[in-house]
Design a protein around this motif. Sequence first.
Motif, mmCIF file in Angstrom:
data_model
loop_
_atom_site.group_PDB
_atom_site.id
_atom_site.type_symbol
_atom_site.label_atom_id
_atom_site.label_comp_id
_atom_site.label_asym_id
_atom_site.label_seq_id
_atom_site.Cartn_x
_atom_site.Cartn_y
_atom_site.Cartn_z
ATOM 1 N N ALA A 154 -63.014 -41.367 -34.898
ATOM 2 C CA ALA A 154 -62.154 -42.846 -35.044
ATOM 3 C C ALA A 154 -63.075 -43.514 -33.852
ATOM 4 N N ASP A 155 -63.694 -42.837 -32.747
ATOM 5 C CA ASP A 155 -64.232 -43.468 -31.798
ATOM 6 C C ASP A 155 -65.784 -43.896 -32.289
ATOM 7 N N ARG A 156 -66.386 -43.377 -33.611
ATOM 8 C CA ARG A 156 -67.525 -43.906 -33.995
ATOM 9 C C ARG A 156 -67.201 -44.446 -35.196
ATOM 10 N N LEU A 157 -66.199 -45.087 -35.585
ATOM 11 C CA LEU A 157 -66.037 -45.761 -36.729
ATOM 12 C C LEU A 157 -66.618 -47.094 -36.898
ATOM 13 N N GLY A 158 -66.682 -47.649 -35.946
ATOM 14 C CA GLY A 158 -67.215 -49.098 -35.778
ATOM 15 C C GLY A 158 -66.348 -50.083 -36.711
ATOM 16 N N ASP A 159 -66.943 -50.849 -37.612
ATOM 17 C CA ASP A 159 -66.574 -51.616 -38.444
ATOM 18 C C ASP A 159 -66.128 -51.119 -39.878
#
Length: 168
Positions: A154-159
């Motif tokens: 979730a913290d690397r999902l970006g856009d």
Amino acid sequence: MWFDDWSDIVRVLIVGTAAYVGLVALLRISGKRTLAKLNAFDLVVTVAFGSTLATILLSSDVSYAEGVTALILLAVLQFVAAMISSRLRLGRAVITARPTLLLHEGVILGERLREQRISADEIRQAVRASGAGSLADIAAVVLETDGSLSVISADRLGDGSALGGLSV
């Protein structure tokens, strides 16, 4: 059974060396995509190269010229399939599988798992391998066209643009 003839051994050494050199040259000429593992079709071509090389080496019924022709044919067919799949939407749909979203925002999508014959335990294993300890911390797990599982935290999902085209 253990030994037939020195001429068979010499044939394997000579034809094997020539076939190996020919295969390496063919792979260098045809480019990186020839041995890529982007989808199931690529895997089939890679296995076929190995099988053809083994046949050239071990079967005296197959001449060197026939074997090299078979290797060239495989490379040309791989090239054509890659061109079709990269340029035509219908070609890509026929030749390659689409990636499948298996987990979305921490929730395992059970129906998708059943369709793809993947277990929830395999999803959890992929999440653990990514270094996460909780499914709630995962934005998505995707079954890629090559059969691998991609885990996006979730913290690397970006856009979320990497998930474009995947239905929830």
